[in-house]
Motif scaffolding. Sequence first.
Motif, mmCIF file in Angstrom:
data_model
loop_
_atom_site.group_PDB
_atom_site.id
_atom_site.type_symbol
_atom_site.label_atom_id
_atom_site.label_comp_id
_atom_site.label_asym_id
_atom_site.label_seq_id
_atom_site.Cartn_x
_atom_site.Cartn_y
_atom_site.Cartn_z
ATOM 1 N N VAL A 166 17.591 5.350 -22.329
ATOM 2 C CA VAL A 166 17.060 3.987 -22.290
ATOM 3 C C VAL A 166 15.976 3.860 -21.227
ATOM 4 O O VAL A 166 14.959 3.192 -21.429
ATOM 5 C CB VAL A 166 18.203 2.986 -22.048
ATOM 6 C CG1 VAL A 166 17.656 1.572 -21.861
ATOM 7 C CG2 VAL A 166 19.187 3.012 -23.209
ATOM 8 N N CYS A 167 16.180 4.506 -20.087
ATOM 9 C CA CYS A 167 15.196 4.419 -18.998
ATOM 10 C C CYS A 167 13.866 5.069 -19.385
ATOM 11 O O CYS A 167 12.796 4.568 -19.021
ATOM 12 C CB CYS A 167 15.747 5.059 -17.735
ATOM 13 S SG CYS A 167 17.047 4.094 -16.916
ATOM 14 N N THR A 168 13.918 6.175 -20.109
ATOM 15 C CA THR A 168 12.655 6.795 -20.523
ATOM 16 C C THR A 168 11.901 5.915 -21.514
ATOM 17 O O THR A 168 10.673 5.870 -21.499
ATOM 18 C CB THR A 168 12.907 8.176 -21.162
ATOM 19 O OG1 THR A 168 13.800 8.036 -22.276
ATOM 20 C CG2 THR A 168 13.520 9.133 -20.154
ATOM 21 N N VAL A 169 12.636 5.214 -22.379
ATOM 22 C CA VAL A 169 11.978 4.278 -23.297
ATOM 23 C C VAL A 169 11.316 3.152 -22.512
ATOM 24 O O VAL A 169 10.264 2.639 -22.880
ATOM 25 C CB VAL A 169 12.993 3.718 -24.312
ATOM 26 C CG1 VAL A 169 12.361 2.665 -25.200
ATOM 27 C CG2 VAL A 169 13.558 4.846 -25.172
ATOM 28 N N ALA A 170 11.931 2.773 -21.370
ATOM 29 C CA ALA A 170 11.406 1.689 -20.536
ATOM 30 C C ALA A 170 10.435 2.199 -19.468
ATOM 31 O O ALA A 170 10.257 1.545 -18.447
ATOM 32 C CB ALA A 170 12.559 0.947 -19.870
ATOM 33 N N PHE A 171 9.841 3.365 -19.695
ATOM 34 C CA PHE A 171 8.739 3.894 -18.879
ATOM 35 C C PHE A 171 9.167 4.422 -17.503
ATOM 36 O O PHE A 171 8.318 4.601 -16.628
ATOM 37 C CB PHE A 171 7.636 2.838 -18.674
ATOM 38 C CG PHE A 171 7.213 2.153 -19.921
ATOM 39 C CD1 PHE A 171 6.672 2.866 -20.978
ATOM 40 C CD2 PHE A 171 7.376 0.787 -20.072
ATOM 41 C CE1 PHE A 171 6.279 2.236 -22.142
ATOM 42 C CE2 PHE A 171 6.992 0.152 -21.237
ATOM 43 C CZ PHE A 171 6.443 0.870 -22.266
ATOM 44 N N VAL A 172 10.450 4.673 -17.281
ATOM 45 C CA VAL A 172 10.859 5.295 -16.022
ATOM 46 C C VAL A 172 10.459 6.765 -16.060
ATOM 47 O O VAL A 172 10.746 7.464 -17.037
ATOM 48 C CB VAL A 172 12.379 5.158 -15.813
ATOM 49 C CG1 VAL A 172 12.815 5.876 -14.547
ATOM 50 C CG2 VAL A 172 12.767 3.684 -15.752
ATOM 51 N N PRO A 173 9.807 7.290 -15.026
ATOM 52 C CA PRO A 173 9.354 8.695 -15.052
ATOM 53 C C PRO A 173 10.527 9.662 -15.149
ATOM 54 O O PRO A 173 11.528 9.533 -14.439
ATOM 55 C CB PRO A 173 8.613 8.847 -13.719
ATOM 56 C CG PRO A 173 8.236 7.456 -13.324
ATOM 57 C CD PRO A 173 9.331 6.580 -13.825
ATOM 58 N N ARG A 174 10.401 10.642 -16.015
ATOM 59 C CA ARG A 174 11.457 11.641 -16.186
ATOM 60 C C ARG A 174 11.709 12.489 -14.956
ATOM 61 O O ARG A 174 12.874 12.844 -14.698
ATOM 62 C CB ARG A 174 11.126 12.567 -17.368
ATOM 63 C CG ARG A 174 11.449 11.977 -18.724
ATOM 64 C CD ARG A 174 11.232 12.990 -19.836
ATOM 65 N NE ARG A 174 12.128 14.120 -19.715
ATOM 66 C CZ ARG A 174 11.750 15.371 -19.427
ATOM 67 N NH1 ARG A 174 10.479 15.645 -19.201
ATOM 68 N NH2 ARG A 174 12.630 16.336 -19.376
ATOM 69 N N PRO A 175 10.706 12.875 -14.167
ATOM 70 C CA PRO A 175 11.022 13.672 -12.980
ATOM 71 C C PRO A 175 12.050 13.028 -12.064
ATOM 72 O O PRO A 175 12.940 13.717 -11.542
ATOM 73 C CB PRO A 175 9.652 13.826 -12.291
ATOM 74 C CG PRO A 175 8.673 13.771 -13.406
ATOM 75 C CD PRO A 175 9.245 12.774 -14.374
ATOM 76 N N LEU A 176 11.971 11.719 -11.885
ATOM 77 C CA LEU A 176 12.961 11.035 -11.052
ATOM 78 C C LEU A 176 14.353 11.109 -11.667
ATOM 79 O O LEU A 176 15.350 11.332 -10.967
ATOM 80 C CB LEU A 176 12.550 9.574 -10.857
ATOM 81 C CG LEU A 176 11.220 9.334 -10.139
ATOM 82 C CD1 LEU A 176 10.949 7.833 -10.041
ATOM 83 C CD2 LEU A 176 11.230 9.969 -8.755
#
Length: 263
Positions: free
Chosen positions: A102-112
């Motif tokens: 869900v966070c990746t869909v909401a533009f949270v960076p994957r490295p974090l």
Amino acid sequence: MLDATTRSGGTATASPRATTAELAVAAPRATTVPSAAPSGFAARCTRVLFSPWSRLSLLVALLGAGAGAVLLFEPQRLLTEGWPPYIGGAMAAVVFAAGYGVCTVAFVPRPLLNLAAGALFGSQLGLGVALSGTVLGAGIAFCLGRALGQDALRPLLRGRWLKAADGQLSRHGFRSMLAVRLFPGVPFWASNYCAAVSRMGLAPFLLATALGSIPNTAAYAVAGARASTPTSPAFLIALACIALPALAGVVVAWRKRHRLRRL
């Protein structure tokens, strides 16, 4: 008594009974009118709601709501406060993978998120959880973009570079997405929605995402698991594995710049 026709004068005259019967048969045919298309307020509302731009607006609203939910719930607190007492073990891994997607869909960076997976679950389990969340998030973004955004955005692909990217993803979807995942540089969310707008299939997209994300995700998971010992060999090797693909991506883009200018 007269028959159906009279023979006087060498001409034939239809009897009143025959004429009435023929008119009775022909009347229904003449009055048959094709049913008109449904119209009215409900039909107009349906067309507006299911139009390409309405669906694109819904996609933007969903993404905005997801980004707002991430900011509201502050999932980064897991790194400082830990998991709630009623969540642990396998449930914690499932919850984190779902939240990762869900966070990746909401533009949270994957490295974090990859660093957090390694810090919370260790190198091996963190890699598995992060990969599961990566594929889940990519699949959700792809399906949302394909269902809600493709019809509205495809007519806008008029620029030179946009047409080139669309043609590459549509004709060589698997290897193009595999290269994007192996050599970071394009944001994860951007590559997901670009693939959704193109004519790339879902199966090659997910397979390329799963295979191409392994090296980079593993490096970040190890770095997150060994962050407390930044001078350890494992941490330094993980940093090298993060930097080298990024450098290779820059070199490939530099070498392909002349070809892109000719497109």
